[in-house]
Design a protein around this motif. Sequence first.
Motif, PDB file in Angstrom:
ATOM      1  N   VAL A   9       0.684  -1.216  -0.084  1.00 38.49           N
ATOM      2  CA  VAL A   9       0.074   0.222  -0.009  1.00 38.49           C
ATOM      3  C   VAL A   9       1.049   1.279  -0.088  1.00 38.49           C
ATOM      4  O   VAL A   9       1.919   1.185   0.664  1.00 38.49           O
ATOM      5  N   THR A  33      -4.339   6.824  -2.135  1.00 36.33           N
ATOM      6  CA  THR A  33      -3.906   5.600  -1.645  1.00 36.33           C
ATOM      7  C   THR A  33      -4.023   4.885  -2.763  1.00 36.33           C
ATOM      8  O   THR A  33      -4.674   4.979  -3.730  1.00 36.33           O
ATOM      9  N   THR A  39      -2.369   0.984  -4.875  1.00 37.90           N
ATOM     10  CA  THR A  39      -1.553  -0.216  -4.839  1.00 37.90           C
ATOM     11  C   THR A  39      -1.124  -0.697  -6.097  1.00 37.90           C
ATOM     12  O   THR A  39      -0.267  -1.508  -6.165  1.00 37.90           O
ATOM     13  N   ARG A  77      -2.026   2.360   8.764  1.00 38.19           N
ATOM     14  CA  ARG A  77      -3.439   2.120   8.463  1.00 38.19           C
ATOM     15  C   ARG A  77      -4.479   3.343   8.361  1.00 38.19           C
ATOM     16  O   ARG A  77      -5.042   3.469   7.347  1.00 38.19           O
ATOM     17  N   GLU A  99      -6.311   4.616   4.834  1.00 36.90           N
ATOM     18  CA  GLU A  99      -7.902   4.819   5.181  1.00 36.90           C
ATOM     19  C   GLU A  99      -8.130   6.439   4.680  1.00 36.90           C
ATOM     20  O   GLU A  99      -8.924   6.596   3.844  1.00 36.90           O
ATOM     21  N   TYR A 130      -2.710  -4.661   1.307  1.00 36.79           N
ATOM     22  CA  TYR A 130      -3.966  -4.758   0.851  1.00 36.79           C
ATOM     23  C   TYR A 130      -4.336  -6.196   0.121  1.00 36.79           C
ATOM     24  O   TYR A 130      -3.832  -6.527  -0.924  1.00 36.79           O
ATOM     25  N   HIS A 131      -5.362  -6.819   0.688  1.00 36.49           N
ATOM     26  CA  HIS A 131      -5.866  -7.888   0.211  1.00 36.49           C
ATOM     27  C   HIS A 131      -7.253  -8.328   0.544  1.00 36.49           C
ATOM     28  O   HIS A 131      -7.849  -8.123   1.691  1.00 36.49           O
ATOM     29  N   GLN A 157      -9.188  -5.502   2.477  1.00 39.40           N
ATOM     30  CA  GLN A 157      -8.828  -4.918   3.855  1.00 39.40           C
ATOM     31  C   GLN A 157      -7.323  -4.963   3.839  1.00 39.40           C
ATOM     32  O   GLN A 157      -6.502  -5.606   3.091  1.00 39.40           O
ATOM     33  N   PHE A 158      -6.998  -4.041   4.573  1.00 38.61           N
ATOM     34  CA  PHE A 158      -5.607  -3.775   5.116  1.00 38.61           C
ATOM     35  C   PHE A 158      -5.106  -4.991   6.012  1.00 38.61           C
ATOM     36  O   PHE A 158      -5.920  -5.448   6.921  1.00 38.61           O
TER      37      PHE A 158
END
Length: 174
Positions: free
Chosen positions: A19, A34, A36, A78, A82, A152-153, A156-157
């Motif tokens: 992330v 944010t 990925t 985190r 977010e 991140y998967h 969710q973190f």
Amino acid sequence: MSITNDTFKRALARLAAGVSVVSTALDGDRRGVTATAVCSVSAEPPTILACVNTATGTFKMIEQTRRFAVNLLAEHHRPVAEAFAGRGGQQGDERFQHGDWLEGEHLAVPILATALSALECEVTQVVIAGTHGVVFGAVRNIYFADKPPLIYHDGQFHVLPGSKALQRTLETQG
């Protein structure tokens, strides 16, 4: 078979990824999102790419300034991830209330002081692909910190299994 947006997003949500926050600035005004979809392109010359939604103020400012930073987030970031994903309702410069930000030494872009690494980049090319711009950047400066990564998967973190932070948590609980 026709592939829907939801099906496509559900499939790619299964790809675990680091992330980051892609950030930029112009005349004291900062923007960031944010992301990925960031990766290395070349070591010689050092080049990375970041995929940024073209509808965002971040993309528009990157196009204007021709510079950006990629800040790789650690597990304790985190709340930063977010906020920059828009989950707190904050927009624009308000998002920078989360985290310890400083001005990059080379290109004056926002750098997260405690990022795993942060790379200051000058735009070399932008390719529009659907809703996103693939922004290629020549790396001009790099910052480091030694922390476990944020992953991140599946929407969710997570903390990477086996990371020092996770081991410390398990030792404390067990």
